[in-house]
Design an enzyme around this catalytic site. Structure first.
Site, PDB file in Angstrom:
ATOM      1  N   HIS A 194       0.835  -1.206   0.000  1.00 54.78           N
ATOM      2  CA  HIS A 194       0.000   0.000   0.000  1.00 54.78           C
ATOM      3  C   HIS A 194       0.869   1.256   0.000  1.00 54.78           C
ATOM      4  CE1 HIS A 194      -4.270  -1.175   0.185  1.00 54.78           C
ATOM      5  NE2 HIS A 194      -3.735  -2.360   0.482  1.00 54.78           N
ATOM      6  N   HIS A 286      14.604  24.537 -19.580  1.00 57.91           N
ATOM      7  CA  HIS A 286      14.162  23.183 -19.910  1.00 57.91           C
ATOM      8  C   HIS A 286      13.686  23.092 -21.359  1.00 57.91           C
ATOM      9  CE1 HIS A 286      13.801  20.966 -15.901  1.00 57.91           C
ATOM     10  NE2 HIS A 286      14.403  22.112 -15.620  1.00 57.91           N
TER      11      HIS A 286
END
Length: 460
Positions: A194, A286
């Site tokens: 989980h 970027h």
């Protein structure tokens, strides 16, 4: 070799407010089989008649994947799994002290007896058995080994090491799985991790490295609370980081998109692999790097998933990104014009959270003095609809689906209640359709956004 059990139809449907129809489950099973998962956990037939019906239908499809039915340690529940035609039954029974004391009111000895009895019963029916010691990671390790070996002696050939509360860390998971492998009788080890601390996939990968065999996943990471490892993230991570090319990656985006639609559980934009922003680039540094060589700021080529990178235009934008966007529309500008366009974009970007291509094209028109017509005459648009609070959204959706030019309708979360995709011949037809839609009883307001460019040649 890595195995994947996908439990979207069981663990995934335990996501709050998520329910699938029988037909949806059958389609999901087909899609999972196209990815190549090894096992499909189709549900617990004791939950409801429709869950049992879905398991039976899926088991009869002749899928390559093994079909698994979930079950509590109960003869009646195991009988129901058998009646559904599943290849395997996954019997779970908690082993941690808090579960035995507070929930089950059983001693360790009683627990072992119950587990052995029901595994042996399932085996007597000719079913393969996986045993799951629920809350295994909080179970006394010596008792965990004892109970799992008892399960194996009774006939289980798989043990699912369940991190029910997501409390593991990768280095601890590695040590525990290595110890399990050392002390357990021969069996396959599954990992049910989980994601409560955001470590589910990292823990699962560490467990595989330590000698486990199988990871449990769900599409889009659905499941109780914060879910379990996402199928796409698991497949792509093992492909790119571990060199495993066992699974088909091309269907992953379609599976993810379909689950968004039928679950109503929409992905965060920054979700890895399948999220809207996974291959979106914003800052000037970027975008400049990406336009020169995508490997500068992308961990892998999005085309392997049938995706395309996206350059975001706003106040962070540099000239390279703006020039690239204009080039997509066949628009040529001089260096001086480009400088002015970028300056205006930055100024507007200081005042607005989002710029659309239409805004950029309008700025280009103003700067160049030329009329720029890039809107196709065959128009696609996204219509966002807010429904009045006293009206059932589903009633409006049914009415929307009756319009010829509406290709798909979704109930969504957020400021609006419904999203509809429409296709019309021209602007006049679009305006007429919007006016007609606004007459539908219960619609409070609408907002329309034109689709300027479609990717992948098809709608998602």
């Amino acid at each position: 070799m890595l195995e994947i059990l996908d439990t979207t139809l069981r663990e995934g449907e335990q996501t709050p407010y998520v329910n699938f129809t029988v037909d949806e489950k059958v389609k999901i099973a087909h899609m999972l089989d196209s990815v190549g998962v090894d096992m499909i956990e189709a549900g617990d037939p004791s939950v409801s008649p429709n869950v049992a019906r879905a398991i039976k239908n899926i088991a009869s499809l002749g899928l390559r994947a093994e079909v698994v039915a979930h079950s509590v340690a109960s003869r009646l529940s195991i009988d129901r799994a058998k009646a559904c035609g599943a290849n395997r039954v996954a019997i779970f029974y908690a082993t941690s002290k808090i579960h035995l004391d507070a929930k089950l009111h059983k001693t360790q000895a009683q627990a072992i007896e119950i587990i052995q009895e029901h595994i042996a019963y399932a085996r007597s029916l000719g079913m393969k058995v996986r045993y799951t010691p629920e809350d295994a990671t909080r179970t006394n390790f010596e008792f965990l080994i004892q109970v799992c070996n008892a399960a194996i002696k009774a006939g289980a050939d798989r043990i699912s090491f369940a991190d029910t509360l997501g409390i593991m860390q990768p280095h601890i998971m590695f040590d525990k799985v290595r110890a399990l492998r050392k002390h357990l009788l021969p069996c396959k080890i599954d990992l049910h991790c989980h994601n409560d601390y955001g470590l589910a996939l990292a823990n699962a990968m560490a467990g595989i490295r330590a000698g486990a065999d199988c990871i449990h996943t769900t599409v889009n990471g659905l499941g109780e609370r914060t879910g379990i490892p996402d199928l796409a993230e698991t497949v792509v991570s093992f492909r790119n980081l571990e060199g495993s090319e066992k699974y088909n990656i091309q269907p992953l985006m379609d599976v993810s998109g379909y689950l968004e639609k039928v679950s109503g559980f929409f992905l965060a934009p920054n979700k890895p692999i399948t999220g809207q922003n996974a291959f979106s680039h914003k800052s000037g540094v970027h975008t400049n790097g990406i336009l020169k060589d995508p490997r500068t700021y992308e961990p892998f080529d999005p085309s392997i998933l049938g995706r395309e990178r996206k350059i975001i235009i706003d106040k962070y934008t540099g000239k390279s990104a703006v020039a690239s966007r204009l080039d997509e529309y066949g628009i040529e500008v001089s260096p001086a014009e480009l400088e002015v366009i970028v300056t205006r974009i930055k100024n507007i970007g200081d005042e607005r959270k989002q710029l659309f291509d239409a805004d950029i094209l309008e700025i280009a028109e103003q700067v160049t003095g030329r009329e720029i017509d890039v809107i196709p005459h065959d128009i696609s648009a996204m219509l966002m609809i807010e429904v009045e609070s006293h009206v059932y959204t589903s009633a409006v959706v049914r009415r929307m689906r009756g319009f010829t030019n509406v290709s798909s309708v979704y109930e969504v979360t957020g400021e609006y209640d419904i999203s509809a995709f429409v296709n019309v011949e021209n602007v006049m037809a679009l305006n007429n359709l919007i006016e007609e839609i606004r007459t539908v009883q219960g619609i409070k307001r609408t907002e329309t956004r034109l689709v300027l460019k479609k990717y992948n040649g098809k709608e998602k």
